[in-house]
Design a protein around this motif. Structure first.
Motif, PDB file in Angstrom:
ATOM      1  N   GLU A 151      17.509   5.914 -10.565  1.00  0.00           N
ATOM      2  CA  GLU A 151      17.740   6.995  -9.710  1.00  0.00           C
ATOM      3  C   GLU A 151      16.859   7.038  -8.375  1.00  0.00           C
ATOM      4  OE1 GLU A 151      17.667  10.295 -12.435  1.00  0.00           O
ATOM      5  OE2 GLU A 151      19.386   9.911 -13.311  1.00  0.00           O
ATOM      6  N   ALA A 152      16.667   5.833  -7.918  1.00  0.00           N
ATOM      7  CA  ALA A 152      16.018   5.941  -6.665  1.00  0.00           C
ATOM      8  C   ALA A 152      14.485   6.101  -6.635  1.00  0.00           C
ATOM      9  CB  ALA A 152      16.460   6.782  -5.485  1.00  0.00           C
ATOM     10  N   TRP A 153      14.156   6.069  -8.132  1.00  0.00           N
ATOM     11  CA  TRP A 153      12.431   6.048  -8.216  1.00  0.00           C
ATOM     12  C   TRP A 153      12.154   4.705  -8.551  1.00  0.00           C
ATOM     13  CZ3 TRP A 153       9.063  10.009  -6.383  1.00  0.00           C
ATOM     14  CH2 TRP A 153       9.842  10.823  -5.920  1.00  0.00           C
ATOM     15  N   PHE A 154      11.158   4.149  -8.348  1.00  0.00           N
ATOM     16  CA  PHE A 154      10.296   2.749  -9.002  1.00  0.00           C
ATOM     17  C   PHE A 154       9.315   3.469  -9.962  1.00  0.00           C
ATOM     18  CE2 PHE A 154       6.987  -0.400  -8.513  1.00  0.00           C
ATOM     19  CZ  PHE A 154       7.379  -0.949  -9.310  1.00  0.00           C
ATOM     20  N   TYR A 155       9.603   2.965 -11.173  1.00  0.00           N
ATOM     21  CA  TYR A 155       8.656   3.260 -12.123  1.00  0.00           C
ATOM     22  C   TYR A 155       7.759   2.191 -12.194  1.00  0.00           C
ATOM     23  CZ  TYR A 155      11.522   7.208 -13.623  1.00  0.00           C
ATOM     24  OH  TYR A 155      12.077   8.391 -13.738  1.00  0.00           O
ATOM     25  N   CYS A 211       0.703  -1.176  -0.167  1.00  0.00           N
ATOM     26  CA  CYS A 211       0.037   0.246   0.007  1.00  0.00           C
ATOM     27  C   CYS A 211       0.865   1.378  -0.019  1.00  0.00           C
ATOM     28  CB  CYS A 211      -0.918   0.040   1.231  1.00  0.00           C
ATOM     29  SG  CYS A 211      -2.097  -1.307   1.294  1.00  0.00           S
ATOM     30  N   ILE A 212       0.748   2.108  -0.829  1.00  0.00           N
ATOM     31  CA  ILE A 212       1.458   3.620  -0.860  1.00  0.00           C
ATOM     32  C   ILE A 212       0.330   4.782  -0.940  1.00  0.00           C
ATOM     33  CG2 ILE A 212       3.517   2.846  -1.862  1.00  0.00           C
ATOM     34  CD1 ILE A 212       2.355   3.442  -4.895  1.00  0.00           C
ATOM     35  N   THR A 225       5.955   7.875   2.004  1.00  0.00           N
ATOM     36  CA  THR A 225       5.992   7.468   0.724  1.00  0.00           C
ATOM     37  C   THR A 225       6.084   8.962  -0.154  1.00  0.00           C
ATOM     38  OG1 THR A 225       5.042   5.301   0.663  1.00  0.00           O
ATOM     39  CG2 THR A 225       4.573   6.573  -1.415  1.00  0.00           C
ATOM     40  N   GLU A 226       6.806   8.911  -1.354  1.00  0.00           N
ATOM     41  CA  GLU A 226       6.885  10.105  -2.215  1.00  0.00           C
ATOM     42  C   GLU A 226       6.368   9.806  -3.644  1.00  0.00           C
ATOM     43  OE1 GLU A 226      10.581  12.188  -2.019  1.00  0.00           O
ATOM     44  OE2 GLU A 226      10.758  11.738   0.188  1.00  0.00           O
ATOM     45  N   ILE A 227       5.329  10.301  -4.061  1.00  0.00           N
ATOM     46  CA  ILE A 227       4.870   9.912  -5.423  1.00  0.00           C
ATOM     47  C   ILE A 227       4.788  11.070  -6.240  1.00  0.00           C
ATOM     48  CG2 ILE A 227       2.742   9.045  -6.654  1.00  0.00           C
ATOM     49  CD1 ILE A 227       2.104   7.426  -4.138  1.00  0.00           C
ATOM     50  N   ARG A 228       5.329  10.693  -7.574  1.00  0.00           N
ATOM     51  CA  ARG A 228       5.250  11.726  -8.537  1.00  0.00           C
ATOM     52  C   ARG A 228       4.547  11.251 -10.006  1.00  0.00           C
ATOM     53  NH1 ARG A 228      11.209  12.998 -10.237  1.00  0.00           N
ATOM     54  NH2 ARG A 228      10.051  14.305 -11.550  1.00  0.00           N
ATOM     55  N   SER A 270      10.331   5.372  -1.686  1.00  0.00           N
ATOM     56  CA  SER A 270       9.710   5.104  -0.210  1.00  0.00           C
ATOM     57  C   SER A 270      10.548   3.992   0.306  1.00  0.00           C
ATOM     58  CB  SER A 270       8.381   4.695  -0.390  1.00  0.00           C
ATOM     59  OG  SER A 270       7.798   4.200   1.046  1.00  0.00           O
ATOM     60  N   ASP A 271      10.617   3.814   1.594  1.00  0.00           N
ATOM     61  CA  ASP A 271      11.135   2.641   2.348  1.00  0.00           C
ATOM     62  C   ASP A 271      10.481   1.390   2.213  1.00  0.00           C
ATOM     63  OD1 ASP A 271      12.985   4.204   3.984  1.00  0.00           O
ATOM     64  OD2 ASP A 271      11.263   5.230   4.862  1.00  0.00           O
TER      65      ASP A 271
END
Length: 524
Positions: free
Chosen positions: A392-396, A314-315, A346-349, A372-373
């Motif tokens: 670059e530390a972001w999950f697509y 869950c995010i 959680t950080e979302i873009r 996110s962790d």
């Protein structure tokens, strides 16, 4: 001082603070948290005595039951990695996963005994039934004979893998998602705050535990000291019976489960007033569904959320911000049906093809990326695919979405499912939401199909409430009143049912395949 972030600590906390409380209800079995912890400890010690290697995979082929719940702690305490298997997979798919994971142990429900002995026995070193006849080694005999002592190992590396879940797909495309002790611990903490999980909760496990922790419930509920109520498999009549009998307060559903509950004959005669909160996820929700669920479960807070196996899962959740307390009823239902707001931690873009954030106008579509962790360690033995997914530390995620000015996210499609017709992007969810407004549409799925003129076009597959097709002219007129002309489906098919996954999610891949036989579709 740094203690290892491991979900094992949740079990220890529950045993200490709620030792005399009945924490697990499974059929006729009822265990206090002290008894539950002792069983987890016994199972972990039994695995060690059998020679479980550190980091070895321990697979479970089981419906929801207290033994699988115990494995979420016992396997980790023994230093192993838990591998819950989807009971709806075919034997060759299960064998492929077991071989890919190189499972050391396989514990299975007796219902799968024949399949295990004939087709899976060579895929795991030690296949053992959960329960067995007298004298036969099984999960229960191992637990009965083992010691119940355990003390947390402060040397546990929180970044080691604790659980391994395989994503859905063909055998060749199944990917093992590695979730660490740290992932699971922080996911529980984040979820408990965002979803308001307390010790007063009586929680029904409607989501299969083989589906990425049953959405984190084994950890969140235990950590809070709430009550676990197991239901072997989702059956509307049994779910409704348990809600009334056990005074259930919380549970999770995918939309198809929610529809099944509302249509069940037992719904009207069961006392459902104990239910306080229902979390919808796993597939897109809609305002009509939220509205109808509120009518059935009077007084319950019904809302949606979003997550993936790769995010523990869950995010987001669609809680209403206090600044939106006075919105219209239509807007309230719309907000509650969205995946909603990013959860704590959680950080979302939402980004376009150039990696730039889309406008928060609820219109511009982009891909959901997450930092996110709770994001996975990676895909099991697939470094290339891991590096493609995490950049670059972001999950697509591969999910396409829009975001509004209040930062509420709305998923519009999977990237691969986005319909591109005559150069126009058409999100399938927008069409589905329009179709769900029709009073006789019970379930629907919109997919791309080949079109000689436009390349591909939207096709709607519909299950009606009446069981009879809707007049096509009337349905097309209804769609034109709710959609732009180019988004109206070119083709409609009426079905008795739609194919679903083990959690009830509609399988669009299976729906697409017959239409694209002999055609090549480019991946968007």
């Amino acid at each position: 001082m740094n203690l290892p972030l491991t979900p094992i600590r949740f079990k220890d906390r529950a045993a200490k603070l709620y030792g005399n409380k009945v924490g697990v209800i499974c059929g006729k079995d009822r265990f206090t948290y002290r008894q539950f912890a002792q069983r987890c400890n016994r199972f972990g010690n039994a695995l060690r005595s059998l020679g479980l290697k550190a980091g070895a995979r321990v697979a479970f082929l089981s419906f929801n039951c207290h033994r699988l719940l115990e494995a979420y702690y016992g396997v980790l305490q023994a230093g192993g990695i838990l591998l819950p298997l989807n009971v709806r997979l075919r034997p060759h798919e299960l064998s492929g996963i077991l071989c890919d994971a190189e499972a050391q142990f396989l514990f299975y429900d007796p219902e799968f005994g024949e399949t295990v002995q004939s087709e899976l026995s060579k895929a795991a070193q030690f296949p053992l039934p959960l329960t067995a006849s007298s004298g036969e080694t099984s999960y229960e005999t191992l637990v009965a004979e083992a010691d119940d002592k355990y003390e947390l190992d402060l040397g546990i590396d929180e970044n080691t893998v604790a659980e391994l879940f395989y994503t859905s797909g063909t055998t060749g495309n199944n990917k093992g998602v590695m979730l660490t002790h740290r992932n699971l611990y922080l996911h529980a903490v984040h979820s408990m705050w965002s979803l308001r999980t307390f010790d007063t909760g009586i929680n029904l496990h409607t989501i299969p535990l083989f589906h990425v922790n049953g959405w984190g419930a084994p950890h969140c509920i235990t950590a809070a000291g709430g009550v676990h109520v197991m239901v072997r498999r989702f059956d509307p009549a049994e779910v409704l019976r348990l809600i009334e009998q056990e005074r259930i307060t919380h549970f999770c559903l995918v939309p198809t489960m929610a529809i099944a509950l509302m249509l069940a004959q037992e719904t009207a005669r069961r006392d459902l007033r104990s239910v306080k909160e229902i979390h919808l996820g796993g597939a897109a929700s809609n305002p009509t569904l939220i509205k109808n669920m509120e009518k059935v479960f009077t007084g319950a807070f019904v809302h949606a959320g979003y997550g993936l196996t790769e995010t523990s899962p869950c995010i987001t959740t669609s809680l209403l911000k206090d600044t939106l307390a006075n919105v219209s009823e239509e807007e309230r239902l719309s907000l509650l049906s969205m995946p909603g707001l990013e959860m704590l931690g959680t950080e979302i873009r939402i980004v376009d093809v150039d990696g730039k954030d889309v406008k928060p106008d609820g219109k511009q579509v982009g891909e959901v990326i997450v930092r996110s962790d709770v994001v996975m360690e990676g895909y099991w033995k697939r470094p290339q695919e891991t590096s493609e997914a995490i950049r670059e530390a972001w999950f697509y995620t591969g999910d396409m979405a829009v975001v509004n000015a209040e930062n509420y996210i709305q998923i519009v499609d999977r990237k691969k499912d986005l319909i591109i017709s005559g150069g126009e992007n058409i999100p399938s969810l927008e069409i589905e939401l329009a179709l769900y407004r029709h009073p006789d549409v019970l379930e629907c799925a919109v997919i791309p199909v080949p079109d000689e003129k436009w390349g591909e076009a939207p096709c709607a597959l519909i299950v009606t409430r009446s069981g009879k097709p809707i007049d096509l002219e009337q349905l097309q007129l209804f769609c034109r009143e709710n959609l732009a002309g180019y988004k109206v489906p070119r083709v409609f098919h009426f079905r008795e049912s739609l194919p679903k996954s083990g959690t009830g999610k509609i399988l669009k891949r299976e729906l697409r395949e017959p239409f694209w036989a002999g055609h090549e579709r480019r991946v968007h």
